[in-house]
Design a protein around this motif. Structure first.
Motif, PDB file in Angstrom:
ATOM      1  N   ALA A 262       0.773  -1.245   0.049  1.00  0.00           N
ATOM      2  CA  ALA A 262       0.430   0.677   0.053  1.00  0.00           C
ATOM      3  C   ALA A 262       0.905   1.694   0.068  1.00  0.00           C
ATOM      4  O   ALA A 262       1.919   1.197   0.392  1.00  0.00           O
ATOM      5  N   PRO A 263       0.446   2.298  -0.432  1.00  0.00           N
ATOM      6  CA  PRO A 263       0.834   4.076  -0.143  1.00  0.00           C
ATOM      7  C   PRO A 263       1.624   3.740   1.180  1.00  0.00           C
ATOM      8  O   PRO A 263       0.476   3.322   1.473  1.00  0.00           O
ATOM      9  N   ALA A 264       2.652   4.482   1.280  1.00  0.00           N
ATOM     10  CA  ALA A 264       2.790   4.813   2.803  1.00  0.00           C
ATOM     11  C   ALA A 264       1.995   5.455   3.972  1.00  0.00           C
ATOM     12  O   ALA A 264       1.026   6.103   3.549  1.00  0.00           O
ATOM     13  N   ASN A 265       2.054   4.958   4.774  1.00  0.00           N
ATOM     14  CA  ASN A 265       0.764   6.043   5.622  1.00  0.00           C
ATOM     15  C   ASN A 265       1.622   6.564   6.640  1.00  0.00           C
ATOM     16  O   ASN A 265       0.657   7.064   7.768  1.00  0.00           O
ATOM     17  N   THR A 271      -1.494   8.829  -1.323  1.00  0.00           N
ATOM     18  CA  THR A 271      -0.769   8.692  -2.871  1.00  0.00           C
ATOM     19  C   THR A 271      -0.028   8.033  -2.786  1.00  0.00           C
ATOM     20  O   THR A 271      -0.430   7.781  -4.427  1.00  0.00           O
ATOM     21  N   GLY A 272       1.215   8.292  -2.189  1.00  0.00           N
ATOM     22  CA  GLY A 272       2.375   7.403  -2.179  1.00  0.00           C
ATOM     23  C   GLY A 272       3.232   8.257  -3.233  1.00  0.00           C
ATOM     24  O   GLY A 272       4.114   7.646  -4.054  1.00  0.00           O
ATOM     25  N   LEU A 273       2.513   9.723  -3.156  1.00  0.00           N
ATOM     26  CA  LEU A 273       3.652  10.318  -3.921  1.00  0.00           C
ATOM     27  C   LEU A 273       4.422  11.346  -2.999  1.00  0.00           C
ATOM     28  O   LEU A 273       3.215  12.119  -2.105  1.00  0.00           O
ATOM     29  N   VAL A 274       5.372  11.895  -3.197  1.00  0.00           N
ATOM     30  CA  VAL A 274       5.896  12.834  -1.979  1.00  0.00           C
ATOM     31  C   VAL A 274       6.572  13.728  -3.315  1.00  0.00           C
ATOM     32  O   VAL A 274       7.091  13.123  -3.914  1.00  0.00           O
TER      33      VAL A 274
END
Length: 329
Positions: A262-265, A271-274
């Motif tokens: 999963a995308p980071a919590n 979103t999994g985007l930074v």
């Protein structure tokens, strides 16, 4: 890469070409990419909650919000003093290089630069890697040692293994692939500015830096780091912000599908985007480039994945499929 400063805190002692999958990863809007693709494939263990351990500053006009580095990041942190141990789940054998391209492969003529985060020899060269280099927006450490699992599996070993697997997959598609470093060459580094310069000199069509995070226990999942809009000193990311976001979104979508992660919590709002503007490897790039934090080495559940050779192969496949999708448009 742990969040301690921009690069990592010291460690403690199918190839799938399914058209629908590629199309989905390319079309899902960036803000919902991680979750929507994750839900579409039925999910897996580890939920991604909105919000996280760090509070992201205001977003740049060209991209999503930038997160404040937790305890380490892709370009700097405190050097590690412990020597690397052998990898659990690593067969110890390098992935064989693919045969040369014949010209008929889908990526024939394309150049990809892979940057394995850190270097297993960095801990022996603390003076060299602590030297500050110009990243456009300021000065940062040349490199860092990276993080490690609680059992001592080093990030630098993880990143090189995934990079070898990724290189093989891309070469099988006909791409010319260059690594910023390989095994003991060079014996430390290279510095973050040189890592960017290697991709620039190669005129890469895409570049990616492979990492794993060193955040707090309970922080789980992957995230892709996109370059913020920077125009300072010798850095000007404005021409690469949009294509890098496209590259990052495609990698994130395919990574979810291939790995079940999963995308980071804890960063990226699920979103999994930074987006970040403090990483020399991104600031100084003149070619489309992203970083990927494949998971959190300090969380036992993520660590179980990161130390599995089978899972690392899936990670390489997801990254490869994202790059292939980007390069084929």
């Amino acid at each position: 890469m742990s969040y301690v400063g921009p690069d990592f805190e010291p460690p403690r002692p199918r190839r799938s070409r399914r058209p629908l999958t590629v199309a989905l990863a390319a079309l899902v809007p960036g803000a919902l990419l991680g979750w929507l693709v994750y839900q579409a494939v039925g999910g897996s263990d580890g939920s991604a909650a909105a919000g996280g351990a760090s509070t992201p500053p205001a977003a740049s006009s060209a991209s999503a919000g930038r997160s404040t580095p937790p305890t380490g990041s892709p370009d700097s942190a405190s050097p590690d003093s412990a020597s690397p141990r052998s990898s659990p789940g690593d067969d110890g054998k390098p992935t064989a290089a693919a045969p040369g391209a014949t010209g008929s492969e889908p990526l024939a003529g394309k150049v990809v630069v892979i940057d394995p985060g850190h270097n297993s020899g960095n801990f022996r060269h603390t003076a060299e890697i602590n030297r500050k280099v110009d990243i456009g927006t300021g000065r940062k450490e040349c490199d860092t040692t990276g993080t490690a699992t609680d059992d001592g599996y080093p990030e630098a070993q993880f990143t090189l293994d995934v990079s070898h697997r990724l290189r093989t997959l891309l070469e099988q598609q006909g791409a010319t692939v260059k690594l910023t470093h390989d095994r003991d060459e060079p014996p430390w580094g290279p510095c973050v500015d040189e890592r960017a310069r290697i991709g620039n000199t190669a005129h890469a069509d895409a570049a990616i830096s492979i990492h794993a995070d060193g955040s707090a226990t309970g922080n789980r999942g992957f995230h892709v780091i996109l370059p913020g809009s920077v125009h300072a000193g010798g850095a000007d990311t404005r021409p690469i912000v949009a294509p890098s976001r496209d590259l990052g979104e495609r990698i994130a979508g395919n990574f979810v599908r291939a790995t079940g992660s999963a995308p980071a919590n804890y960063v990226g709002g699920g979103t999994g985007l930074v987006t970040r503007a403090d990483l020399g490897g991104l600031n100084l790039s003149t070619v489309p480039k992203v970083f990927i934090e494949c998971g959190n080495m300090r969380d036992s559940k993520d660590a179980a994945r990161l130390t599995s050779g089978a899972w690392r192969q899936k990670a390489a496949e997801g990254i490869s499929e994202g790059i292939v999708s980007f390069l084929r448009g």
